[in-house]
Design a protein around this motif. Structure first.
Motif, PDB file in Angstrom:
ATOM      1  N   THR A   1       4.330  13.936 -21.759  1.00 32.91           N
ATOM      2  CA  THR A   1       5.294  13.674 -20.673  1.00 32.91           C
ATOM      3  C   THR A   1       6.711  13.471 -21.196  1.00 32.91           C
ATOM      4  OG1 THR A   1       4.840  11.289 -20.762  1.00 32.91           O
ATOM      5  CG2 THR A   1       3.500  12.610 -19.245  1.00 32.91           C
ATOM      6  N   THR A   2       6.985  13.862 -22.431  1.00 30.65           N
ATOM      7  CA  THR A   2       8.309  13.584 -23.021  1.00 30.65           C
ATOM      8  C   THR A   2       9.432  14.313 -22.289  1.00 30.65           C
ATOM      9  OG1 THR A   2       7.858  15.369 -24.617  1.00 30.65           O
ATOM     10  CG2 THR A   2       7.390  13.092 -25.305  1.00 30.65           C
ATOM     11  N   SER A   3       9.114  15.413 -21.634  1.00 28.05           N
ATOM     12  CA  SER A   3      10.158  16.169 -20.924  1.00 28.05           C
ATOM     13  C   SER A   3      10.356  15.688 -19.490  1.00 28.05           C
ATOM     14  CB  SER A   3       9.819  17.669 -20.917  1.00 28.05           C
ATOM     15  OG  SER A   3       8.559  17.892 -20.288  1.00 28.05           O
ATOM     16  N   PHE A   4       9.629  14.648 -19.083  1.00 26.83           N
ATOM     17  CA  PHE A   4       9.752  14.101 -17.732  1.00 26.83           C
ATOM     18  C   PHE A   4      10.307  12.676 -17.819  1.00 26.83           C
ATOM     19  CE2 PHE A   4       6.343  17.202 -17.648  1.00 26.83           C
ATOM     20  CZ  PHE A   4       6.590  17.924 -16.498  1.00 26.83           C
ATOM     21  N   GLU A   5      11.160  12.328 -16.865  1.00 28.49           N
ATOM     22  CA  GLU A   5      11.684  10.966 -16.806  1.00 28.49           C
ATOM     23  C   GLU A   5      10.629  10.027 -16.221  1.00 28.49           C
ATOM     24  OE1 GLU A   5      15.342  10.709 -14.743  1.00 28.49           O
ATOM     25  OE2 GLU A   5      16.464  11.933 -16.189  1.00 28.49           O
TER      26      GLU A   5
ATOM     27  N   LEU B   1       0.827  -1.207   0.000  1.00 29.60           N
ATOM     28  CA  LEU B   1       0.000   0.000   0.000  1.00 29.60           C
ATOM     29  C   LEU B   1       0.864   1.261   0.000  1.00 29.60           C
ATOM     30  CD1 LEU B   1      -2.893  -1.022   2.431  1.00 29.60           C
ATOM     31  CD2 LEU B   1      -3.015  -0.739  -0.044  1.00 29.60           C
ATOM     32  N   GLN B   2       2.006   1.233   0.711  1.00 27.50           N
ATOM     33  CA  GLN B   2       2.920   2.375   0.669  1.00 27.50           C
ATOM     34  C   GLN B   2       3.480   2.567  -0.738  1.00 27.50           C
ATOM     35  OE1 GLN B   2       5.932   3.203   3.599  1.00 27.50           O
ATOM     36  NE2 GLN B   2       4.888   1.926   5.129  1.00 27.50           N
ATOM     37  N   LEU B   3       3.790   1.450  -1.401  1.00 27.78           N
ATOM     38  CA  LEU B   3       4.312   1.535  -2.767  1.00 27.78           C
ATOM     39  C   LEU B   3       3.266   2.142  -3.705  1.00 27.78           C
ATOM     40  CD1 LEU B   3       6.467   0.915  -4.879  1.00 27.78           C
ATOM     41  CD2 LEU B   3       5.537  -1.411  -5.045  1.00 27.78           C
ATOM     42  N   ALA B   4       2.018   1.690  -3.564  1.00 27.17           N
ATOM     43  CA  ALA B   4       0.940   2.219  -4.424  1.00 27.17           C
ATOM     44  C   ALA B   4       0.759   3.715  -4.203  1.00 27.17           C
ATOM     45  CB  ALA B   4      -0.356   1.468  -4.142  1.00 27.17           C
ATOM     46  N   LEU B   5       0.687   4.126  -2.918  1.00 23.86           N
ATOM     47  CA  LEU B   5       0.470   5.534  -2.612  1.00 23.86           C
ATOM     48  C   LEU B   5       1.674   6.386  -3.017  1.00 23.86           C
ATOM     49  CD1 LEU B   5      -1.334   7.687  -1.420  1.00 23.86           C
ATOM     50  CD2 LEU B   5      -0.461   7.108   0.859  1.00 23.86           C
ATOM     51  N   SER B   6       2.901   5.870  -2.819  1.00 24.74           N
ATOM     52  CA  SER B   6       4.099   6.633  -3.198  1.00 24.74           C
ATOM     53  C   SER B   6       4.159   6.845  -4.706  1.00 24.74           C
ATOM     54  CB  SER B   6       5.362   5.921  -2.704  1.00 24.74           C
ATOM     55  OG  SER B   6       5.531   4.676  -3.359  1.00 24.74           O
ATOM     56  N   ASN B   7       3.722   5.854  -5.493  1.00 27.06           N
ATOM     57  CA  ASN B   7       3.687   6.032  -6.946  1.00 27.06           C
ATOM     58  C   ASN B   7       2.792   7.207  -7.323  1.00 27.06           C
ATOM     59  OD1 ASN B   7       5.407   3.932  -7.652  1.00 27.06           O
ATOM     60  ND2 ASN B   7       3.749   2.424  -7.755  1.00 27.06           N
ATOM     61  N   VAL B   8       1.633   7.292  -6.673  1.00 29.64           N
ATOM     62  CA  VAL B   8       0.684   8.360  -6.983  1.00 29.64           C
ATOM     63  C   VAL B   8       1.245   9.710  -6.537  1.00 29.64           C
ATOM     64  CG1 VAL B   8      -1.640   9.244  -6.522  1.00 29.64           C
ATOM     65  CG2 VAL B   8      -1.282   6.784  -6.832  1.00 29.64           C
ATOM     66  N   LEU B   9       1.824   9.757  -5.334  1.00 31.73           N
ATOM     67  CA  LEU B   9       2.369  11.017  -4.828  1.00 31.73           C
ATOM     68  C   LEU B   9       3.557  11.492  -5.663  1.00 31.73           C
ATOM     69  CD1 LEU B   9       2.202  10.427  -0.967  1.00 31.73           C
ATOM     70  CD2 LEU B   9       0.712  11.871  -2.354  1.00 31.73           C
ATOM     71  N   LEU B  10       4.435  10.581  -6.053  1.00 35.88           N
ATOM     72  CA  LEU B  10       5.589  10.962  -6.872  1.00 35.88           C
ATOM     73  C   LEU B  10       5.141  11.496  -8.229  1.00 35.88           C
ATOM     74  CD1 LEU B  10       8.005   8.002  -6.029  1.00 35.88           C
ATOM     75  CD2 LEU B  10       8.329  10.403  -5.417  1.00 35.88           C
ATOM     76  N   ASN B  11       4.151  10.832  -8.837  1.00 35.89           N
ATOM     77  CA  ASN B  11       3.629  11.312 -10.123  1.00 35.89           C
ATOM     78  C   ASN B  11       3.003  12.697  -9.969  1.00 35.89           C
ATOM     79  OD1 ASN B  11       4.424   9.079 -11.533  1.00 35.89           O
ATOM     80  ND2 ASN B  11       2.390   8.114 -11.585  1.00 35.89           N
ATOM     81  N   ALA B  12       2.234  12.883  -8.878  1.00 31.91           N
ATOM     82  CA  ALA B  12       1.565  14.165  -8.669  1.00 31.91           C
ATOM     83  C   ALA B  12       2.574  15.295  -8.516  1.00 31.91           C
ATOM     84  CB  ALA B  12       0.665  14.084  -7.440  1.00 31.91           C
ATOM     85  N   SER B  13       3.623  15.034  -7.751  1.00 28.96           N
ATOM     86  CA  SER B  13       4.646  16.074  -7.541  1.00 28.96           C
ATOM     87  C   SER B  13       5.460  16.309  -8.809  1.00 28.96           C
ATOM     88  CB  SER B  13       5.549  15.666  -6.381  1.00 28.96           C
ATOM     89  OG  SER B  13       6.491  16.678  -6.100  1.00 28.96           O
ATOM     90  N   LYS B  14       5.830  15.210  -9.494  1.00 26.09           N
ATOM     91  CA  LYS B  14       6.683  15.329 -10.676  1.00 26.09           C
ATOM     92  C   LYS B  14       5.966  16.034 -11.818  1.00 26.09           C
ATOM     93  CE  LYS B  14       7.548  11.483 -12.854  1.00 26.09           C
ATOM     94  NZ  LYS B  14       8.143  10.175 -13.228  1.00 26.09           N
ATOM     95  N   TYR B  15       4.754  15.607 -12.126  1.00 28.45           N
ATOM     96  CA  TYR B  15       4.063  16.143 -13.304  1.00 28.45           C
ATOM     97  C   TYR B  15       3.364  17.478 -13.038  1.00 28.45           C
ATOM     98  CZ  TYR B  15       4.990  11.606 -15.383  1.00 28.45           C
ATOM     99  OH  TYR B  15       5.617  10.483 -15.882  1.00 28.45           O
ATOM    100  N   SER B  16       3.492  18.001 -11.813  1.00 26.39           N
ATOM    101  CA  SER B  16       2.969  19.345 -11.530  1.00 26.39           C
ATOM    102  C   SER B  16       4.100  20.348 -11.319  1.00 26.39           C
ATOM    103  CB  SER B  16       2.067  19.309 -10.286  1.00 26.39           C
ATOM    104  OG  SER B  16       2.813  18.958  -9.146  1.00 26.39           O
ATOM    105  N   ASP B  17       5.338  19.927 -11.665  1.00 26.79           N
ATOM    106  CA  ASP B  17       6.519  20.798 -11.474  1.00 26.79           C
ATOM    107  C   ASP B  17       6.615  21.287 -10.032  1.00 26.79           C
ATOM    108  OD1 ASP B  17       7.629  20.675 -14.036  1.00 26.79           O
ATOM    109  OD2 ASP B  17       6.233  22.194 -14.794  1.00 26.79           O
ATOM    110  N   ASN B  18       6.365  20.326  -9.122  1.00 27.18           N
ATOM    111  CA  ASN B  18       6.512  20.580  -7.684  1.00 27.18           C
ATOM    112  C   ASN B  18       5.556  21.660  -7.170  1.00 27.18           C
ATOM    113  OD1 ASN B  18       7.711  19.596  -5.380  1.00 27.18           O
ATOM    114  ND2 ASN B  18       9.311  21.156  -5.339  1.00 27.18           N
ATOM    115  N   GLN B  19       4.383  21.749  -7.782  1.00 26.85           N
ATOM    116  CA  GLN B  19       3.350  22.653  -7.264  1.00 26.85           C
ATOM    117  C   GLN B  19       2.647  21.959  -6.092  1.00 26.85           C
ATOM    118  OE1 GLN B  19       0.764  24.548 -10.166  1.00 26.85           O
ATOM    119  NE2 GLN B  19       2.224  24.054 -11.803  1.00 26.85           N
TER     120      GLN B  19
END
Length: 455
Positions: A411-415, A351-369
């Motif tokens: 998403t081409t500019s994001f790893e 469950l931590q892995l699932a939630l961390s995937n979502v949180l990392l995507n949210a932070s990454k694809y929002s340019d840390n907003q």
């Protein structure tokens, strides 16, 4: 035994038994009616005998003429009058048998009576004249009508029975063919379906019955199979591309270095490049293996009691180490008043892995907003919602976000590798939960992880 044969056999047997029982019922009732009708005739003849022989009125001759003219002579008809003495005992003659004696006694006891022996029937009454003298008057005759009627009715019912059986078999053949035809059509349609034409759907002409429900279920299954095959093909295509890119780079770099003598600095630069590509390849391979493992039913995973708020805080600490300075915030106002609603059952690491995937995507694809986490719950489940204001997902890409290695067109500019959401969905499925994604391009994304309490 084929269904059609079973239908014919079942219908024919059932209706044949019903016709047989009905025929037997008619036969018995008709037989009783014939005997009752004959007893009524004997009664009429007995009463007529009383009027002629014992009644002291002046119309004897008229009654006698009426009997001879209008009353039918019964086969072996015999009318007998037996006088009774003052003690009420019959004055029998030598011609009367013991059976006659028993019948007379029965009439005396019950005032009237009837008796049958084979087709010989008797009917008698106790009569008291004006002078107070008592008599037993009875008439006997053979019911020859019953014999003729029985033979006629029996033959008629047997003929009707066999005619009905033939008709039932013919109707069963027609009905079974009509009933089985939709199933035969369904079987023919299913035989046309293969991996090369999974787009084919079975025509549903039976919308309102169980067969129509079966066809709808099969068409839904074909929808899932088609989606699964498309996902598998996309997975193979994307996985081949993702794994082939670092391998090609490694092989190309090695070939280049081996083509001629190089300086130590060149070899060092090449080895660093090869190491970098190998590490990428290693990460992708591990992600693939983990994705495959989470695709199982998860019966062997460790289940324990967890607090959802504690799970969120632990995951946020992990994300803080990976992305320092992120703006992920938990909405404490969304915590339920009853803290028991925060308790779930599940595997903490998954469950931590699932939630961390979502949180990392949210932070990454929002340019840390800023990213907001909040909770909602019902009687059945608790939901974790992650809201960002990033680039969002194009509408044409939403149907493919769970395909392994698929990445949205913006998403081409994001790893990234395109493994996070498929992995998260597998983990949620292991917990009998689900992931729901709502997104609009350039507006943001809302991801909800729904975890049932009874997982």
């Amino acid at each position: 035994m084929k269904i059609r044969i079973r239908i014919i056999w079942l219908l024919s047997t059932t209706f044949a038994i019903l016709v047989l029982l009905f025929s037997a019922f008619v036969y018995v009732l008709s037989s009783n009616y014939v005997f009752n009708d004959f007893y009524d005739r004997l009664k009429t003849h007995t009463n007529t005998t009383i009027r002629i022989e014992l009644d002291h009125r002046g119309d004897k001759e008229f009654v006698k003429e009426f009997k001879e003219e209008y009353l039918e002579k019964l086969p072996e008809e015999n009318s007998i009058i037996v006088a009774l003495d003052k003690q009420g005992k019959p004055l029998l003659n030598t011609k009367q048998s013991k059976e006659d004696s028993h019948f007379i006694q029965k009439v005396i006891r019950y005032k009237s009576g009837q008796e049958r022996k084979g087709n010989l029937l008797k009917y008698g009454v106790l009569y008291v004249d004006k002078d107070g003298k008592s008599y037993v008057v009875y008439t006997s005759a053979r019911n020859m009508y019953y014999t003729k009627y029985k033979n006629y009715l029996g033959g008629l019912l047997i003929s009707l029975f066999f005619s009905a059986v033939v008709l039932i078999v013919v109707l069963s053949l027609w009905l079974s063919k009509r009933l089985i035809k939709p199933i035969s059509d369904l079987s023919s349609s299913v035989h046309k379906i293969g991996t090369e034409n999974l787009h084919f759907r079975i025509e549903n002409k039976q919308e309102r019955d169980e067969l129509g429900e079966l066809i709808r279920t099969m068409n839904n299954m074909l929808d899932r199979l088609e989606t699964s095959f498309e996902t598998q093909n996309n997975f193979i295509s994307n996985a081949s591309h993702e794994l082939n890119t670092p391998l090609t780079s490694i092989i190309g770099q090695a070939d280049l270095m081996l083509s001629k003598e190089r300086s130590a600095e060149d070899y060092k630069t090449a080895l660093n490049h090869i190491l970098e590509q190998a590490e990428k390849l290693n990460k992708k391979t591990k992600a693939l293996l983990f994705l495959a493992r989470t695709g199982f039913d998860g019966k062997k995973m460790t289940i324990e009691k967890l607090r959802m708020d504690e799970l969120i805080f632990e995951t946020m600490e992990t994300v803080n180490r990976i992305i320092p300075g992120n703006k992920i915030q938990f909405d404490f106002e969304s915590l339920p008043e009853n803290l028991d609603a925060l308790e779930i059952k599940g595997n903490s690491q998954l469950l931590q892995l699932a939630l961390s995937n979502v949180l990392l995507n949210a932070s990454k694809y929002s340019d840390n907003q800023p990213v907001r986490i909040y909770l909602t719950h019902t009687k059945e489940a608790i939901s974790v919602h992650v809201q960002d204001h990033g680039i969002g997902i194009p509408i044409q890409d939403l149907s493919h976000i769970y395909d392994p290695f698929f990445r949205a067109s913006n998403t081409t500019s994001f790893e990234g590798y395109g493994i996070g959401l498929p992995l998260t969905r597998n983990i949620m499925r292991q917990h009998q939960g689900k992931i729901i994604v709502h997104s609009e391009e350039e507006i943001g994304t809302l991801v909800s992880l729904v975890i049932p309490y009874k997982s």
